[in-house]
Design a protein around this motif. Structure first.
Motif, short mmCIF file in Angstrom:
data_model
loop_
_atom_site.label_atom_id
_atom_site.label_comp_id
_atom_site.label_asym_id
_atom_site.label_seq_id
_atom_site.Cartn_x
_atom_site.Cartn_y
_atom_site.Cartn_z
N THR A 53 -6.07 1.78 -0.41
CA THR A 53 -4.98 1.71 0.13
C THR A 53 -4.28 2.88 -0.74
O THR A 53 -2.81 2.73 0.19
N CYS A 104 -7.29 -5.34 0.51
CA CYS A 104 -6.74 -4.47 1.67
C CYS A 104 -6.35 -4.68 2.43
O CYS A 104 -4.78 -4.26 2.43
N GLU A 131 -2.09 -4.82 2.46
CA GLU A 131 -1.29 -4.00 3.47
C GLU A 131 0.11 -4.61 4.09
O GLU A 131 1.10 -4.62 4.43
#
Length: 256
Positions: free
Chosen positions: A55, A236, A240
């Motif tokens: 990321t 992940c 986000e």
């Protein structure tokens, strides 16, 4: 990005543009006769470092000793008291806030840390310093774990064994896996160790002679890789999601 590998001038651009950090936490405690005492912090660091690579978010060094008094009878187990752990984690997290971090994911792999990380997160949120949440890999893919293992076990069982076989196979005593199953408690559920609805045990040894639960013979590195990738995807996505939230939406609501 791994914070400890960077020189301070090279971190300036990150803190100018991003406000999220991953903090891995685990324990140093017995995980049966077949797994290393670093099992939890090895797992936590692997998830946090890989998520940071995937990321681009910041990963801090790992907190390797947690709240583990329930494993104290087994050689080598290290532990800190709950108030000390909470204060240390809160202080460390507040130090990140000084650089502009306002949201943290505690990438945790030790069940004994959970309630204390939740308390630290509440303190920081109530003070409107930052939004910090706890994440555990196995809780992000519970359905898949139930599909893969007949008796997953909450400690030293096939799910942790599989991950360590994948992440650090050289540390697994493969010749002791059957002994781990036979000397531990293979079946464990909500009724285990309860009398008339009361939980009667305090330490792991009250339930399991060798410290582990579940059937470790179901474990494999291939399964470990599958579970790792599935949980990593969840982490992940959490990164986000959290990075996209307006800070004010993460803070406590006003009193009615």
């Amino acid at each position: 990005m791994y914070l400890a590998d960077e020189a301070w001038p090279d971190l300036e651009s990150y803190f100018e543009s991003e406000s999220l950090a991953l903090v891995p936490l685990g324990s140093t405690e017995q995980h049966g006769p077949h797994l290393p005492e670093g099992t939890d912090h090895i797992i936590a660091e692997a998830f946090a470092r890989r998520a940071a690579e995937e990321t681009g978010y910041l990963c801090t060094p790992t907190i390797t000793v947690g709240v583990s008094p329930h494993h104290r009878q087994f050689h080598g187990t290290m532990s800190v008291t709950a108030p000390v752990f909470r204060d240390y984690v809160e202080s460390l997290t507040r130090s990140l806030a000084e650089h502009g971090i306002d949201r943290v994911i505690y990438v945790n792999a030790h069940g004994g840390n959970v309630e204390h990380l939740r308390e630290v997160g509440r303190r920081l949120r109530d003070a409107e310093v930052m939004y910090a949440i706890e994440w555990m890999w196995d809780e992000s893919i519970t359905d898949r774990i139930q599909e893969v293992f007949e008796t997953p076990g909450p400690h030293g069982g096939p799910k942790e064994t599989s991950l360590i076989q994948y992440l650090a196979g050289e540390l697994v005593h493969e010749d002791r896996i059957e002994d781990a199953r036979d000397g531990g408690l293979r079946e464990f559920d909500e009724s285990s160790g309860r009398v008339h609805g009361a939980r009667t045990f305090y330490d792991a040894i009250d339930n399991t002679d060798n410290g582990v639960l579940g059937d470790q013979t179901d474990a494999s590195a291939a399964v470990g890789e599958e579970l790792f990738e599935a949980a990593l995807d969840q982490l992940c996505q959490l990164c986000e999601w959290l990075a996209a939230q307006p800070f004010e939406d993460l803070m406590p609501n006003e009193h009615l």
